[in-house]
Motif scaffolding. Structure first.
Motif, short mmCIF file in Angstrom:
data_model
loop_
_atom_site.label_atom_id
_atom_site.label_comp_id
_atom_site.label_asym_id
_atom_site.label_seq_id
_atom_site.Cartn_x
_atom_site.Cartn_y
_atom_site.Cartn_z
N ALA A 138 0.82 -1.21 0.00
CA ALA A 138 0.00 0.00 0.00
C ALA A 138 0.86 1.26 0.00
O ALA A 138 0.53 2.26 -0.66
N ARG A 148 0.53 4.12 -2.82
CA ARG A 148 0.19 5.50 -2.43
C ARG A 148 1.25 6.48 -2.90
O ARG A 148 0.93 7.61 -3.30
N HIS A 198 -6.38 2.07 -5.24
CA HIS A 198 -6.51 0.66 -4.89
C HIS A 198 -7.51 0.54 -3.74
O HIS A 198 -7.80 1.52 -3.05
N LEU A 205 -5.97 -6.64 -2.79
CA LEU A 205 -6.11 -5.26 -3.25
C LEU A 205 -6.58 -5.29 -4.71
O LEU A 205 -5.98 -5.95 -5.56
N TYR A 222 -6.79 1.80 5.62
CA TYR A 222 -6.65 1.41 4.22
C TYR A 222 -7.97 1.69 3.50
O TYR A 222 -9.04 1.52 4.09
#
Length: 602
Positions: free
Chosen positions: A101, A105, A111, A123, A268
């Motif tokens: 992640a 990012r 995602h 994801l 998330y």
């Protein structure tokens, strides 16, 4: 850099050989030599497809460079792994999610998390973003021992280093497309192509993981984060899952992820359509109750001897049936330090457990972190207050009082200390989203009829339980329960204790297991089933007698394959207790090398 093995077969062979010496085969004299224990043959390896061979060669060459330039890596299970001491599998899984992640990012790629029935992280990546994701992962993990499995629907195509993306994907798909063209049947004149044809082995996702080695244990692809490249829908609206179905099917109207969910304290994005509270998702708290005894404790031994003397006039503890106290057999109380590893199994494979209650006879193992906020030690005296029962050494009596554990959640798992979780499980393996517990009937059938002198106390108690239930609800339950963690509801145990109070009265007051007992947990579970308050579930369960040569061979296989959701290590009498304890300890220490948070720091 060391090359660490991931097998335990050799560790279990000495005891298996000992068991064979003590159990001659039919027709073989007591002095007959046991059959030799053969080393496992190396697995045959077939030829790799050319693309896979090229990827394997490129990976091997780059691994050699990384091993030379990076410190502290070990080769484990064919992967470069970081040696760790205290990392739990859930922490490794969450860590891989966090790293992926972070990379996405950093480059602004959208995602969203997709919920899954299995303990894994998925994801979703929108159609058209695959190339950007592959490039980002390659750059984000450059120079690191981070791996990527190339995923297709239902299978892994190849394993490469994450930094080798996207070149590895291009190589694989170009080779697959060329192969498909070369082997495609010739088209008949006049036939039209119905639509675009993807390469047979199109890469539809990647599984990213940083391997970690703890003792003989390897965290590899099983703890990886799945990055799925979703397909565009034929209708041009929404997207279609590329690898596995979701709780809402294959198609979703949008992959927009404006909401968030928290994993290991980190937020998330979650795909909006999956933010709904789905009916099969367990959201209520689940506790664990473990019963444990230390038979080496002198104070406990004195209490046991006094109780025996009151009943038989002797303090002998030979555990024979001639004195009428078969339920006092030593093997029922033998402590082989299983509790330590039972707790490790819960920490490793059921991190969703809210609180652990340890029920003991005023005993605490020296290594237990009693101050841990997620642990409470409950003495027998607290459960039996006002019951008019003296010290009890009868698991049936203790089980009849579990609903009285202070602070216990409505939903909980009852776990004997010789039962262990073998791999990651979810709350939904034990409960439905509406709160109903699962039950796990065994294949063993209790013989029909009333208890007789030929029955041991276990069979007699099961017959008594079956008769009491049949008289109450008109159903006969011939099977007993598997040796698994048992999902229970506190209110149901309380109702069962009240409904069958007269039948259970003698069991509550029975200091040792007796042929007049009922089995309270079996009674409550079958009562729940008869009244439509539990459903049959399924776990892959293993039962191993620790005085059996065959079972020690099976334990080596279990250690290697990790196929069991849960397993029980049952004590026996056909091998010396010290030999069993040494082998069991070696096995458990290797299977569960990571200390639980319930162990005091040395």
């Amino acid at each position: 850099m060391s090359d660490r093995p991931v097998r335990l077969a050799a560790a279990m062979r000495p005891l298996a050989a000992l068991a064979r010496r003590r159990r001659p085969a039919a027709g073989e004299g007591a002095e007959g030599a046991p059959a030799p224990v053969q080393d496992e043959a190396a697995a045959a390896v077939g030829e790799l497809p050319p693309a896979a061979e090229r990827l394997a060669q490129a990976r091997s060459a780059r691994e050699a460079e990384l091993a030379a330039s990076l410190t502290g890596l070990e080769r484990c299970g064919g992967l470069l792994a970081e040696p760790r001491r205290t990392l739990l599998p859930g922490q490794c899984r969450d860590g891989n999610l966090a790293e992926v992640a972070r990379v996405l990012r950093a480059v602004g790629i959208d995602h969203g998390l997709v919920p899954d029935r299995l303990p894994r992280h998925r994801l979703a990546i929108a159609p058209g973003d695959r190339a950007a994701v592959l490039a980002a992962l390659s750059a984000g993990f450059a120079g690191q021992a981070v791996y990527a499995d190339l995923l297709e629907h239902g299978r892994t195509l190849a394993t490469v280093l994450a930094e080798q993306l996207p070149a590895a994907v291009d190589l694989w798909e170009e080779a697959a497309e060329a192969d498909a063209e070369a082997t495609a049947p010739a088209e008949e004149p006049g036939t039209d192509q119905a639509g675009p044809v993807w390469p047979v082995d199109r890469v539809k996702g990647v599984r990213i993981y940083r391997p970690a080695a703890i003792g003989t244990l390897l965290y590899g692809p099983d703890t990886g984060c799945d990055v799925e490249f979703w397909d565009a829908a034929d209708s041009s609206e929404g997207a279609v899952a590329s690898i596995d179905e979701t709780p809402l099917g294959w198609w979703v109207p949008s992959l927009e992820a404006t909401g968030t969910t928290t994993v290991a304290g980190r937020p998330y994005p979650v795909v909006d359509v999956f933010a709904a509270d789905l009916p099969d998702r367990v959201t209520f708290p689940i506790d664990a109750v473990i019963t444990w005894v230390d038979d080496t404790d002198p104070a406990w031994q004195r209490r046991r001897a006094a109780a025996r003397e009151r009943l038989t006039g002797t303090t002998a503890t030979d555990g024979t049936t001639g004195d009428g106290l078969e339920g006092d057999a030593d093997l029922r109380f033998r402590n082989r330090d299983e509790l330590r590893y039972c707790l490790r199994s819960l920490a490793a494979h059921a991190p969703w457990i809210r609180h652990v209650f340890l029920v003991t006879d005023d005993q605490v193992p020296h290594w237990l972190a009693t101050e841990h906020p997620g642990l409470t030690v409950v003495p027998h005296t607290e459960l039996f207050a006002g019951a008019g029962a003296g010290p009890v050494f009868n698991s049936h009596a203790i089980e009849s009082r579990l609903h009285l554990v202070p602070g216990l959640a409505e939903h909980f798992l009852y776990v004997n200390d010789d039962v262990f979780l073998g791999r990651p499980l979810t709350p939904e393996d034990f409960f439905l989203g509406n709160g109903l517990p699962c039950y796990f009937p065994d294949s063993r059938i209790i013989p029909p009829g009333r208890p007789g002198p030929e029955d041991d106390v276990y069979v007699a108690a099961m017959k008594n339980t079956r008769a009491a239930l049949a008289a109450a609800v008109g159903k006969t339950y011939p099977r007993t329960l598997k040796h698994t963690p048992l999902p229970l509801r506190r209110s149901l145990l309380a109702e069962s204790a009240e409904r069958f109070a007269a039948e259970l009265d003698g069991t509550v007051r029975s200091a040792f297991r007796a042929a007049t007992d009922l089995a309270p947990i079996t009674l409550a579970v079958h009562y729940a089933h008869a009244t439509a308050r539990c459903v049959e579930g399924h776990l892959y369960e293993g039962y191993f007698a620790t005085d059996s040569a065959e079972d020690f061979d099976r334990l080596a296989e279990l250690h290697e394959e990790r196929w069991a959701d849960c397993f029980c290590l049952a004590d026996g009498e056909l091998l010396p207790a010290p030999a069993q304890e040494a082998a069991v300890t070696d096995f458990l220490r290797s299977y569960f090398p990571v200390p639980s948070p319930f162990e005091a720091k040395a």
